[in-house]
Write a protein that holds these residues in place. Structure first.
Motif, PDB file in Angstrom:
ATOM      1  N   GLU A  73     101.713 -16.213  68.105  1.00  4.47           N
ATOM      2  CA  GLU A  73     100.429 -16.205  67.409  1.00  4.47           C
ATOM      3  C   GLU A  73      99.256 -16.415  68.357  1.00  4.47           C
ATOM      4  O   GLU A  73      98.142 -15.986  68.094  1.00  4.47           O
ATOM      5  CB  GLU A  73     100.425 -17.287  66.323  1.00  4.47           C
ATOM      6  CG  GLU A  73     101.448 -17.034  65.216  1.00  4.47           C
ATOM      7  CD  GLU A  73     101.384 -18.095  64.141  1.00  4.47           C
ATOM      8  OE1 GLU A  73     100.501 -18.974  64.238  1.00  4.47           O
ATOM      9  OE2 GLU A  73     102.203 -18.043  63.208  1.00  4.47           O
ATOM     10  N   ASN A  74      99.501 -17.086  69.483  1.00  4.06           N
ATOM     11  CA  ASN A  74      98.422 -17.364  70.432  1.00  4.06           C
ATOM     12  C   ASN A  74      98.648 -16.542  71.701  1.00  4.06           C
ATOM     13  O   ASN A  74      99.483 -16.891  72.535  1.00  4.06           O
ATOM     14  CB  ASN A  74      98.372 -18.854  70.778  1.00  4.06           C
ATOM     15  CG  ASN A  74      97.196 -19.178  71.698  1.00  4.06           C
ATOM     16  OD1 ASN A  74      96.439 -18.293  72.112  1.00  4.06           O
ATOM     17  ND2 ASN A  74      97.046 -20.462  72.020  1.00  4.06           N
ATOM     18  N   PRO A  75      97.922 -15.440  71.875  1.00  5.32           N
ATOM     19  CA  PRO A  75      98.152 -14.581  73.042  1.00  5.32           C
ATOM     20  C   PRO A  75      97.793 -15.240  74.360  1.00  5.32           C
ATOM     21  O   PRO A  75      98.170 -14.754  75.425  1.00  5.32           O
ATOM     22  CB  PRO A  75      97.247 -13.374  72.763  1.00  5.32           C
ATOM     23  CG  PRO A  75      96.177 -13.900  71.859  1.00  5.32           C
ATOM     24  CD  PRO A  75      96.836 -14.953  71.014  1.00  5.32           C
ATOM     25  N   HIS A  76      97.054 -16.369  74.321  1.00  9.61           N
ATOM     26  CA  HIS A  76      96.641 -17.036  75.553  1.00  9.61           C
ATOM     27  C   HIS A  76      97.631 -18.121  75.981  1.00  9.61           C
ATOM     28  O   HIS A  76      97.504 -18.680  77.065  1.00  9.61           O
ATOM     29  CB  HIS A  76      95.251 -17.657  75.371  1.00  9.61           C
ATOM     30  CG  HIS A  76      94.209 -16.657  74.966  1.00  9.61           C
ATOM     31  ND1 HIS A  76      93.775 -15.649  75.806  1.00  9.61           N
ATOM     32  CD2 HIS A  76      93.544 -16.484  73.785  1.00  9.61           C
ATOM     33  CE1 HIS A  76      92.872 -14.913  75.181  1.00  9.61           C
ATOM     34  NE2 HIS A  76      92.715 -15.395  73.953  1.00  9.61           N
ATOM     35  N   ALA A  77      98.608 -18.425  75.131  1.00 14.26           N
ATOM     36  CA  ALA A  77      99.604 -19.444  75.459  1.00 14.26           C
ATOM     37  C   ALA A  77     100.789 -18.804  76.170  1.00 14.26           C
ATOM     38  O   ALA A  77     100.847 -17.589  76.368  1.00 14.26           O
ATOM     39  CB  ALA A  77     100.066 -20.149  74.183  1.00 14.26           C
ATOM     40  N   ALA A  78     101.737 -19.648  76.570  1.00 17.07           N
ATOM     41  CA  ALA A  78     102.958 -19.138  77.204  1.00 17.07           C
ATOM     42  C   ALA A  78     103.705 -18.256  76.206  1.00 17.07           C
ATOM     43  O   ALA A  78     103.565 -18.416  74.991  1.00 17.07           O
ATOM     44  CB  ALA A  78     103.836 -20.305  77.640  1.00 17.07           C
ATOM     45  N   PRO A  79     104.508 -17.303  76.694  1.00 17.67           N
ATOM     46  CA  PRO A  79     105.249 -16.423  75.783  1.00 17.67           C
ATOM     47  C   PRO A  79     106.044 -17.218  74.756  1.00 17.67           C
ATOM     48  O   PRO A  79     106.685 -18.220  75.086  1.00 17.67           O
ATOM     49  CB  PRO A  79     106.167 -15.638  76.721  1.00 17.67           C
ATOM     50  CG  PRO A  79     105.452 -15.647  78.033  1.00 17.67           C
ATOM     51  CD  PRO A  79     104.761 -16.969  78.097  1.00 17.67           C
ATOM     52  N   ASN A  80     105.983 -16.755  73.515  1.00  8.18           N
ATOM     53  CA  ASN A  80     106.643 -17.454  72.426  1.00  8.18           C
ATOM     54  C   ASN A  80     108.153 -17.244  72.464  1.00  8.18           C
ATOM     55  O   ASN A  80     108.929 -18.168  72.259  1.00  8.18           O
ATOM     56  CB  ASN A  80     106.084 -16.955  71.091  1.00  8.18           C
ATOM     57  CG  ASN A  80     106.687 -17.666  69.896  1.00  8.18           C
ATOM     58  OD1 ASN A  80     106.652 -18.884  69.829  1.00  8.18           O
ATOM     59  ND2 ASN A  80     107.247 -16.902  68.965  1.00  8.18           N
ATOM     60  N   MET A  81     108.581 -15.994  72.731  1.00  9.95           N
ATOM     61  CA  MET A  81     110.006 -15.692  72.747  1.00  9.95           C
ATOM     62  C   MET A  81     110.281 -14.598  73.770  1.00  9.95           C
ATOM     63  O   MET A  81     110.491 -13.438  73.421  1.00  9.95           O
ATOM     64  CB  MET A  81     110.478 -15.255  71.356  1.00  9.95           C
ATOM     65  CG  MET A  81     111.994 -15.193  71.250  1.00  9.95           C
ATOM     66  SD  MET A  81     112.565 -14.623  69.651  1.00  9.95           S
ATOM     67  CE  MET A  81     114.332 -14.589  69.973  1.00  9.95           C
ATOM     68  N   PRO A  82     110.280 -14.938  75.049  1.00 10.33           N
ATOM     69  CA  PRO A  82     110.466 -13.913  76.081  1.00 10.33           C
ATOM     70  C   PRO A  82     111.798 -13.194  75.984  1.00 10.33           C
ATOM     71  O   PRO A  82     111.919 -12.039  76.404  1.00 10.33           O
ATOM     72  CB  PRO A  82     110.350 -14.703  77.388  1.00 10.33           C
ATOM     73  CG  PRO A  82     110.618 -16.129  77.014  1.00 10.33           C
ATOM     74  CD  PRO A  82     110.099 -16.282  75.625  1.00 10.33           C
ATOM     75  N   SER A  83     112.822 -13.854  75.421  1.00  6.92           N
ATOM     76  CA  SER A  83     114.139 -13.214  75.327  1.00  6.92           C
ATOM     77  C   SER A  83     114.125 -12.004  74.403  1.00  6.92           C
ATOM     78  O   SER A  83     115.034 -11.175  74.449  1.00  6.92           O
ATOM     79  CB  SER A  83     115.183 -14.218  74.834  1.00  6.92           C
ATOM     80  OG  SER A  83     114.847 -14.706  73.543  1.00  6.92           O
TER      81      SER A  83
END
Length: 480
Positions: free
Chosen positions: A90-100
């Motif tokens: 939801e937050n494009p500026h944060a760390a990836p939510n689910m890189p897998s």
């Protein structure tokens, strides 16, 4: 031809994904959006979920055919956009939510079978997006293709059905043991490919259909004359609800894959009955169909309908997916339509290159000769063109051949015209030693004056399987 049904899936996250892929496109095409939406869902859920009844993974092979410039690239763009939204969160500026989640889209092209297997050792459920699918399959199926390319095509045949519970794709042993590739358990590879009608259908040769490669593909064929309107207000971002559902589905599928567990999709009784009835329907078609190519195209349809219905169910409730009658009927109607479109192309002679057309023409002429040889005189469909003595002497008038095969699809669309195509095929039979043109005196002796051909090697035709099925009980008929 089966009327075009509503292509859009029933209400579900799958439907929402298809809607988004369509609505983000400059030129919205339902066939592209449906193929891409199914490809993405199958890439994510293909290994973690299994069909009702006899279990099979939900992976699919999908080919979208549409003219150049119509907007096929929107499918690939929409798939990447959806998965990117899952990774970003939801937050494009944060760390990836689910890189897998990135692993659910795999390589677009594999250079060799070892490359396929090495990737499957690491990732066992993904969709491969082939942006030039027609050309890619031409590269793999061309008779002049390299052994590496042909081996990859063969591996796709093997992998398709290996996603079922208990399925395995065998590994490879090398002289250097450190290079060995182990067995891969239940890989679920989905292929989403696209191409123009010209490049795609040029690869619909008899060999590629009969060996099972093309029947594994769901063909979504956009009418060449049905151009979409430009989308002035594209939807750039998917809805938060869709992203949330896809994120949860990716997490659930990833966990199941890591634990080597599956969820079997359930089915309501009426849905199960509808899918079973469709399987019987396709079985009857295959049992009664006289065309090997058409028969082959129906072989995977019932299974694919189960997979399609199951993907809708996964898009409704991925913890306890259940196929409803609405899901089943949508999948069945879609299958009838898509297979029917391809069969229509085949019947009109719009598939395969010139080499394939000539092979089909030769097969049609061989069948006509077989029928002529094994039939009793009174059973000939065009007996008025043949004298009884000609039939007994295995002499076939040109007029009989032309009336027998000239209107069949292989010759009707022959180049430059049906008569020239038949003349070319007859010449090839003469060159092969199967025919010889009879002289005027022989024709007059049998009461005919037009061109005619003696079958010089009747045994070649009578040894064919279709001759065995039609032989009369009197063996004296077959003596030379």
């Amino acid at each position: 031809m089966t009327p075009k049904p509503n292509l859009l899936p029933p209400n579900s996250a799958l439907r929402a994904a298809v809607d988004y892929i369509r609505d983000q496109a400059t030129y919205p095409i339902e066939e592209v959006a449906l193929g891409a939406g199914l490809g993405l869902f199958a890439g994510i859920a293909g290994r973690a979920y299994q069909t009702p009844g006899r279990m099979a993974g939900l992976n699919l092979y999908i080919m979208v055919a549409a003219p150049t410039g119509m907007g096929k690239d929107a499918g690939r763009q929409g798939m990447y956009s959806l998965l990117d939204a899952v990774v970003r969160g939801e937050n494009p500026h944060a760390a990836p939510n689910m890189p897998s989640a990135r692993e659910f889209i795999g390589p677009a092209r594999f250079a060799s079978v070892p490359a396929v297997m090495r990737h499957l050792e690491k990732v066992r459920s993904f969709v491969s997006i082939m942006t030039e699918g027609g050309k890619e399959f031409s590269r793999m199926t061309d008779p002049r293709a390299s052994s590496h390319d042909r081996d990859v095509a063969t591996k796709w045949l093997d992998i398709y059905g290996s996603s079922s519970f208990g399925g395995v794709v065998g590994g490879t042993a090398y002289a250097n043991a450190s290079d060995n590739i182990g067995d891969v358990v239940r890989p679920a590879v989905t292929i989403y490919a696209e191409g123009t009608q010209k490049t795609v259908y040029a690869n619909y040769t008899d060999n590629c259909v009969s060996d099972g490669l093309w029947p594994r593909f769901m063909m979504l064929d956009r009418n060449e004359n049905d151009w979409p309107q430009i989308n002035e207000y594209p939807q750039y971002e998917p809805s938060p609800e869709l992203v949330q559902y896809l994120t949860a589905l990716c997490e659930r599928s990833h966990t199941l894959n890591q634990q080597d567990q599956v969820v079997q999709v359930g089915a309501a009784d009426d849905a199960r009955d509808a899918l079973a009835a469709y399987e019987k329907e396709t079985r009857r078609i295959m049992e009664t169909c006289g065309d090997d190519v058409v028969r082959a195209l129906w072989t995977r349809s019932a299974l694919r309908a189960k997979k399609l219905a199951s993907l809708v169910a996964v898009g409704v409730h991925f913890d306890m997916p259940t196929v409803t009658l609405e899901h089943a009927l949508w999948a069945i109607n879609l299958e009838r339509y898509t297979v029917g479109v391809v069969i229509g192309r085949v019947s009109r002679g719009e598939v395969g290159g010139d080499e394939n057309n000539e092979l089909r023409q030769a097969e049609e002429l061989k069948r006509t000769v077989v029928n002529y040889l094994v039939a009793e005189y009174h059973e000939l469909s065009n007996a008025g063109r043949v004298t009884r003595s000609m039939h007994a002497a295995h002499i076939i008038p040109w007029s009989y051949l032309l009336s027998g095969v000239g209107r069949r699809a292989a010759f009707k669309h022959g180049k430059p015209n049906p008569v020239a195509a038949l003349e070319r095929t007859v010449r090839s039979f003469i060159d092969a030693g199967w025919f010889v043109e009879v002289d005027q005196a022989t024709k007059q002796a049998h009461g005919k004056s037009g061109k005619a051909y003696a079958v010089t090697n009747a045994q070649y035709f009578l040894d064919r399987p279709d001759a065995e099925e039609s032989k009369p009980t009197n063996p004296q008929f077959f003596t030379e």
